[in-house]
Scaffold this motif. Structure first.
Motif, short mmCIF file in Angstrom:
data_model
loop_
_atom_site.label_atom_id
_atom_site.label_comp_id
_atom_site.label_asym_id
_atom_site.label_seq_id
_atom_site.Cartn_x
_atom_site.Cartn_y
_atom_site.Cartn_z
N LEU A 198 20.30 24.16 20.35
CA LEU A 198 19.49 23.14 21.00
C LEU A 198 18.94 23.62 22.35
O LEU A 198 17.76 23.42 22.65
N SER A 216 16.16 26.12 21.88
CA SER A 216 14.94 25.49 21.40
C SER A 216 14.30 24.58 22.44
O SER A 216 13.13 24.75 22.78
N ASP A 217 15.07 23.63 22.95
CA ASP A 217 14.48 22.57 23.76
C ASP A 217 14.43 22.86 25.25
O ASP A 217 13.57 22.32 25.94
N VAL A 218 15.31 23.70 25.74
CA VAL A 218 15.28 24.04 27.16
C VAL A 218 14.50 25.33 27.39
O VAL A 218 13.63 25.41 28.25
N ASP A 236 12.55 26.79 25.13
CA ASP A 236 11.31 26.75 24.37
C ASP A 236 11.11 28.01 23.52
O ASP A 236 10.02 28.57 23.47
N TYR A 246 11.88 28.78 16.49
CA TYR A 246 12.99 28.81 15.53
C TYR A 246 13.23 30.21 14.98
O TYR A 246 14.38 30.64 14.86
N ILE A 264 19.79 22.47 15.02
CA ILE A 264 19.01 21.74 16.03
C ILE A 264 18.90 20.27 15.64
O ILE A 264 19.05 19.38 16.49
N ARG A 312 20.47 17.31 17.94
CA ARG A 312 19.67 16.21 18.48
C ARG A 312 20.24 14.86 18.06
O ARG A 312 20.33 13.93 18.87
#
Length: 177
Positions: free
Chosen positions: A130, A133-135, A137, A140, A158, A162
């Motif tokens: 996570l 991916s989300d912090v 960027d 995948y 992921i 989430r």
């Protein structure tokens, strides 16, 4: 002279990623000085191995993989969490009349603490996927390379991260997300 050029190329690619690498290292180690050591060790390894980096490929994924492998080979576990104290965020204490009120700051810090706490409750494999991916960027396919797992596993981790994070935050904040 060619080694100077390679060193300069490395610096140009690596230095902008320092903060991201440190943040990720901090999440892995849970200790500022350990995170600094991990980033320094990773930079050293990456510089030594820079000749093996293929130009035109994703440098960020390459160096994050080095960071992760360095962590896995030199550290054994993720440490316990720490509490967020207002004193630890002096930048949020300096407000102006036009800025947020102290109540706004405390609510924001409380929400940050809730998010931090929820992230810490995620299993390490879910949390790492996570955060990448989300912090950070990172795509995948590059996360799959960094973690050395299939892309389907990345997507699954992921998604589960989430969903679990949403549930944890709902429990902590008492709202629907």
């Amino acid at each position: 002279m060619p080694s100077f050029t390679r060193s300069a190329d490395f610096e140009q690619l690596a230095l902008p990623l320092f903060a991201s690498l440190y943040n990720h290292a901090y999440w892995l180690t849970r200790d500022p000085s350990e995170a600094e050591d991990l980033v320094q060790e990773s930079f050293t390894k990456a510089l030594r191995a820079f000749d093996s980096f293929q130009s035109g490929t994703n440098f960020k994924a390459w160096i994050f993989r080095i960071l992760r492998n360095t962590f896995l080979t030199s550290r054994t576990a993720i440490a316990a969490s720490s509490t967020v104290f207002l004193e630890d965020h002096p930048d949020t204490l300096a407000t102006t009349a036009a800025g947020p009120t102290p109540e706004d700051i405390l609510l924001r810090l409380d929400n940050q603490a809730a998010l931090h706490s929820a992230l810490e409750q995620l299993p390490p494999q879910l949390r790492e996927a996570l955060l990448l991916s989300d912090v950070e960027d990172i795509k995948y396919k590059d996360i799959a390379v960094i973690l050395d797992i299939p892309i389907g596993t990345v997507m699954s981790r992921i998604s589960r991260a989430r969903s679990t994070l949403r549930q944890l935050l709902q429990q902590q904040l008492g709202t629907s997300l």
